[in-house]
Write an enzyme that holds these catalytic residues in place. Sequence first.
Site, PDB file in Angstrom:
ATOM      1  N   ALA A 120      -1.341   2.700  -5.136  1.00  0.00           N
ATOM      2  CA  ALA A 120      -0.923   4.099  -5.094  1.00  0.00           C
ATOM      3  C   ALA A 120      -1.147   4.677  -3.697  1.00  0.00           C
ATOM      4  O   ALA A 120      -0.767   4.073  -2.706  1.00  0.00           O
ATOM      5  CB  ALA A 120      -1.673   4.881  -6.163  1.00  0.00           C
ATOM      6  N   THR A 154       3.214   3.375  -6.906  1.00  0.00           N
ATOM      7  CA  THR A 154       3.203   3.902  -5.550  1.00  0.00           C
ATOM      8  C   THR A 154       2.489   5.251  -5.607  1.00  0.00           C
ATOM      9  O   THR A 154       1.962   5.635  -6.657  1.00  0.00           O
ATOM     10  CB  THR A 154       4.640   4.038  -4.992  1.00  0.00           C
ATOM     11  OG1 THR A 154       4.564   4.381  -3.592  1.00  0.00           O
ATOM     12  CG2 THR A 154       5.436   5.101  -5.733  1.00  0.00           C
ATOM     13  N   ILE A 213       0.855  -1.176   0.000  1.00  0.00           N
ATOM     14  CA  ILE A 213       0.000   0.000   0.000  1.00  0.00           C
ATOM     15  C   ILE A 213       0.902   1.241   0.000  1.00  0.00           C
ATOM     16  O   ILE A 213       1.813   1.356   0.821  1.00  0.00           O
ATOM     17  CB  ILE A 213      -0.918   0.053   1.237  1.00  0.00           C
ATOM     18  CG1 ILE A 213      -1.579  -1.309   1.480  1.00  0.00           C
ATOM     19  CG2 ILE A 213      -1.959   1.153   1.076  1.00  0.00           C
ATOM     20  CD1 ILE A 213      -2.458  -1.794   0.358  1.00  0.00           C
ATOM     21  N   CYS A 214       0.654   2.148  -0.934  1.00  0.00           N
ATOM     22  CA  CYS A 214       1.357   3.429  -0.972  1.00  0.00           C
ATOM     23  C   CYS A 214       2.878   3.232  -0.972  1.00  0.00           C
ATOM     24  O   CYS A 214       3.411   2.500  -1.807  1.00  0.00           O
ATOM     25  CB  CYS A 214       0.870   4.299   0.186  1.00  0.00           C
ATOM     26  SG  CYS A 214       1.246   6.053   0.023  1.00  0.00           S
ATOM     27  N   THR A 215       3.591   3.828  -0.031  1.00  0.00           N
ATOM     28  CA  THR A 215       5.051   3.737  -0.022  1.00  0.00           C
ATOM     29  C   THR A 215       5.557   2.377   0.437  1.00  0.00           C
ATOM     30  O   THR A 215       6.766   2.157   0.494  1.00  0.00           O
ATOM     31  CB  THR A 215       5.661   4.834   0.868  1.00  0.00           C
ATOM     32  OG1 THR A 215       5.097   4.748   2.184  1.00  0.00           O
ATOM     33  CG2 THR A 215       5.399   6.219   0.283  1.00  0.00           C
TER      34      THR A 215
END
Length: 322
Positions: free
Chosen positions: A154, A121, A101-103
């Site tokens: 992202a 990301t 998830i994300c970073t």
Amino acid sequence: MTVLVFPGVRLLDVTGPIEVFTTANEFGGRYRVRTVSPDGADVVTAAGTGLRVDLAAAQVQAASDVVVIPGGPEWPCLIKDDALLDAMRGLDARGCRTASICTGAFLLAAAGLLDGRKATTHWRFADQLALRYPKVTVEADALFVRDGHIMTSAGVTSGIDLSLALVEEHLGADVARAVAKDMVVFMQRPGGQSQFSVRTHTPRARQEMLRRVLDAVAEDPSAPHTLAAMARRAGVSTRHMTRLFHDEMHTTPARYVEQVRMEAAQAMLEDSDDPMATVARRTGFGSPESLRRAFTRNLGITPGAYRARFRTTHTGVDGKGA
């Protein structure tokens, strides 16, 4: 479902996917949620909230349907944490699917798990991911990407999109759609990270006369919102109305009206089975052909394809999930 947590983890990266999978249990799913940390200790999130941990990552014996790797604002330090990376590699080896998830994508990349794969990301960090890890093909605008058994997403809420895609994979589109409706979220958002709503990316008008015009457009997108009609409502000339939109909204009157009508059409396509002619008429496009042209121009897909995407996450074996 196993979620790897660590000090400074972003809270929504953890709770968003958990909510999706536990809600799926209300519709026939059998997900067992476990939170693990490298050493089994409880952690404090980036928001300052404490998270209880069930066990140490090395204690996970049975394979997990999904291993979730959340991100955190201190990812530049996290990618140097050998214990965290080792824990992640071990979970990935014992899991069926690994999803960041994300970073969290930076953690996967630092562990070598994204080498030779496509990934995404948060849009703010996509360039850094590509620069730091040249073996990774970064899809900067995707909401989530699947390549083999690994998925990356992202920004934080796109972890919900990714989780819904996995629920659909495991339990079918009907269950994923029921979960999305229960959580009042999209089944799958069209477009990429660059898609934002009209009201969030346009500034608030300073002039009361312009605010009245904007309110009128939002209240009834199907009305004839020509430049002349808007100027009459505001009591100004068409030239002055054009200048107001340019100075305060940073767009043209016609473009603004189209954006509002697009949002109205998207909502109808998501929530109803009305014929395209009805959607076009009620949202101000007039005809299905005008509606089709607007969707193709703004989203790159037809209204029919948009409706189909909302009904399913449409993920393939590899590549973009959005």
